[in-house]
Design a protein around this motif. Structure first.
Motif, PDB file in Angstrom:
ATOM      1  N   THR A 228       0.833  -1.206   0.000  1.00 54.55           N
ATOM      2  CA  THR A 228       0.000   0.000   0.000  1.00 54.55           C
ATOM      3  C   THR A 228       0.867   1.255   0.000  1.00 54.55           C
ATOM      4  O   THR A 228       0.607   2.226  -0.741  1.00 54.55           O
ATOM      5  CB  THR A 228      -0.937   0.018   1.217  1.00 54.55           C
ATOM      6  OG1 THR A 228      -1.780  -1.141   1.185  1.00 54.55           O
ATOM      7  CG2 THR A 228      -1.803   1.268   1.212  1.00 54.55           C
ATOM      8  N   ARG A 230       3.982   1.372  -0.991  1.00 53.02           N
ATOM      9  CA  ARG A 230       4.690   1.400  -2.275  1.00 53.02           C
ATOM     10  C   ARG A 230       3.810   2.054  -3.335  1.00 53.02           C
ATOM     11  O   ARG A 230       4.280   2.888  -4.118  1.00 53.02           O
ATOM     12  CB  ARG A 230       5.087  -0.018  -2.709  1.00 53.02           C
ATOM     13  CG  ARG A 230       5.650  -0.054  -4.131  1.00 53.02           C
ATOM     14  CD  ARG A 230       6.423  -1.293  -4.477  1.00 53.02           C
ATOM     15  NE  ARG A 230       5.699  -2.535  -4.392  1.00 53.02           N
ATOM     16  CZ  ARG A 230       6.102  -3.678  -4.943  1.00 53.02           C
ATOM     17  NH1 ARG A 230       7.236  -3.723  -5.608  1.00 53.02           N
ATOM     18  NH2 ARG A 230       5.413  -4.775  -4.812  1.00 53.02           N
ATOM     19  N   GLN A 231       2.527   1.707  -3.343  1.00 53.17           N
ATOM     20  CA  GLN A 231       1.621   2.274  -4.338  1.00 53.17           C
ATOM     21  C   GLN A 231       1.450   3.774  -4.147  1.00 53.17           C
ATOM     22  O   GLN A 231       1.310   4.523  -5.120  1.00 53.17           O
ATOM     23  CB  GLN A 231       0.254   1.582  -4.262  1.00 53.17           C
ATOM     24  CG  GLN A 231      -0.670   1.920  -5.424  1.00 53.17           C
ATOM     25  CD  GLN A 231      -0.057   1.644  -6.776  1.00 53.17           C
ATOM     26  OE1 GLN A 231       0.522   0.586  -7.003  1.00 53.17           O
ATOM     27  NE2 GLN A 231      -0.151   2.608  -7.689  1.00 53.17           N
ATOM     28  N   ASP A 340       6.140  -3.522 -10.170  1.00 57.90           N
ATOM     29  CA  ASP A 340       5.553  -4.757  -9.636  1.00 57.90           C
ATOM     30  C   ASP A 340       6.616  -5.745  -9.157  1.00 57.90           C
ATOM     31  O   ASP A 340       6.364  -6.950  -9.078  1.00 57.90           O
ATOM     32  CB  ASP A 340       4.669  -5.424 -10.693  1.00 57.90           C
ATOM     33  CG  ASP A 340       5.436  -5.824 -11.948  1.00 57.90           C
ATOM     34  OD1 ASP A 340       6.612  -5.421 -12.086  1.00 57.90           O
ATOM     35  OD2 ASP A 340       4.853  -6.532 -12.799  1.00 57.90           O
TER      36      ASP A 340
END
Length: 384
Positions: A228, A230-231, A340
């Protein structure tokens, strides 16, 4: 403060107030090399490291100040800002090396600060692997392993010889690189000797290569474990600036450095004695609940963030601006180009010794392959 009998005995300073006060009291807590206390060797590690003398980390005021003034001119924010294009070039090139494969070892990031630093000094950046071996492998590989022994017996002597030859060449033929700046610098009315310049350059190389790699590898593993967060950084790359400060606080790539106590005194209620050794725990101070709310939580929006990852006082890391600039660009590009990435946590290898530097020696990852953005800078050039 606490006393341990390890390594002949020393004080451990662990809270923010103690570390902050000691680091700013160079008269009581000296960085000078005093062989009569704890033996000969680099004074800011416990046990003392058997290395050559380092300027200016092993000097205190007033001798310290003229040298630090010279170093500051080369490492100031304005000077580092001129390296933005160089940093971006090398980060892009290193990711280009692996981006088409879909799998890699994220520990490759150790090559970026090596290439940037030695390019900045005017050395041959295509030989970055030998600098990584010499300055990074010694803290990231298990002592006695083939990698460690190669670094100790081959890479370090090669770096010593190469850097000294480079200084001699630049003295004859100066350019606009950082080495030439040190050669031309004024030190209270005189020029630096070759030995003084070598001492400074070795410290710059060893500090620049190891600590930045430690910081970035720790941050990348944490970001994988916290998708989360990282996003959030992927969605808003501008957040990386503040996030890097929090990564510095939590992961503190240099965990601690030492001092020698110069006289009998009382410090933080403890009876310290002349000749006692003391370890200043930057990493521990950065988790002090009296200074940081919820100190064990990684809050990538934490601000202000008065961490001591770069130390404090006159010996605060001169390369902090360059280190942060490289870390920000590496994290941003990896999140943009390999968003990713998946870490094989069963195969991750942490540094075997975490006392001075923390980080990861190997981080196997897979990711969706991407495209290169330029020509491979080191194809067929970098030495193995």
């Amino acid at each position: 403060m606490a006393w341990t009998e390890a390594h002949g005995g020393y004080w451990v300073l662990s809270d923010y107030a103690s570390v902050f006060e000691a680091a700013r009291d160079d008269e009581l807590f000296t960085s000078r090399r005093l062989p009569e206390y704890g033996g000969d060797g680099l004074s800011v590690t416990i046990p003392k490291a058997q290395t050559s003398f380092h300027i200016p980390i092993e000097l205190d005021p007033p001798e310290f100040r003229p040298y630090r003034k010279v170093v500051n001119k080369v490492t100031a924010p304005a000077a580092v800002a001129k390296l933005d294009a160089v940093i971006k070039k090398y980060v892009t090139a290193f990711i280009d090396e692996i981006i088409e494969s879909g799998d890699a070892d994220l520990a490759f990031v150790a090559g970026v600060p090596a290439a940037v630093t030695i390019d900045w000094l005017g050395l041959d950046a295509s030989e970055y692997k030998l600098y990584v071996d010499a300055m990074h492998t010694l803290v990231s590989a298990p002592p006695g392993s083939p990698e460690y022994l190669h670094a100790q017996d081959v890479a370090v002597p090669w770096v010593t010889q190469t850097v000294k030859a480079h200084i001699a060449e630049r003295r004859k033929n100066p350019t606009d690189d950082a080495t030439s700046a040190f050669i031309e610098a004024d030190l209270d009315g005189r020029k630096l000797t070759d030995e003084e310049i070598y001492s400074i350059l070795e410290l710059i190389i060893s500090g620049g290569v190891g600590t930045t790699a430690s910081l970035v590898t720790s941050a990348l593993v944490w970001l994988y474990q916290n998708p989360t967060e990282r996003q959030r950084l992927i969605a808003d790359p501008s957040m990386v600036d503040i996030a890097v400060e929090e990564f510095l606080r939590v992961f503190s790539p240099t965990q601690a450095l030492a001092r020698t106590i110069t006289r009998d005194a009382e410090f933080q209620g403890c009876p310290v004695r002349k000749g006692d050794r003391a370890l200043l725990g930057w990493g521990s101070a950065n988790r002090d609940p009296n200074q940081f709310e919820n100190p064990d939580d990684v809050d990538i929006t934490r601000w202000p963030n008065r961490h001591m990852a770069f130390g404090v006082g006159v010996h605060r890391c001169a390369g902090s601006h360059l280190g942060k600039a490289m870390a920000r660009e590496m994290i941003r590009q990896i999140l943009e180009r390999m968003p990713d990435y998946e870490v094989d946590m069963d195969r991750v290898v942490a540094y075997p010794d975490q006392g001075t530097n923390a980080g990861y020696h190997s981080i196997p990852v897979t990711f969706t392959p991407g495209q290169r953005r330029g020509e491979l800078l080191f194809a067929g050039k970098a030495r193995d």
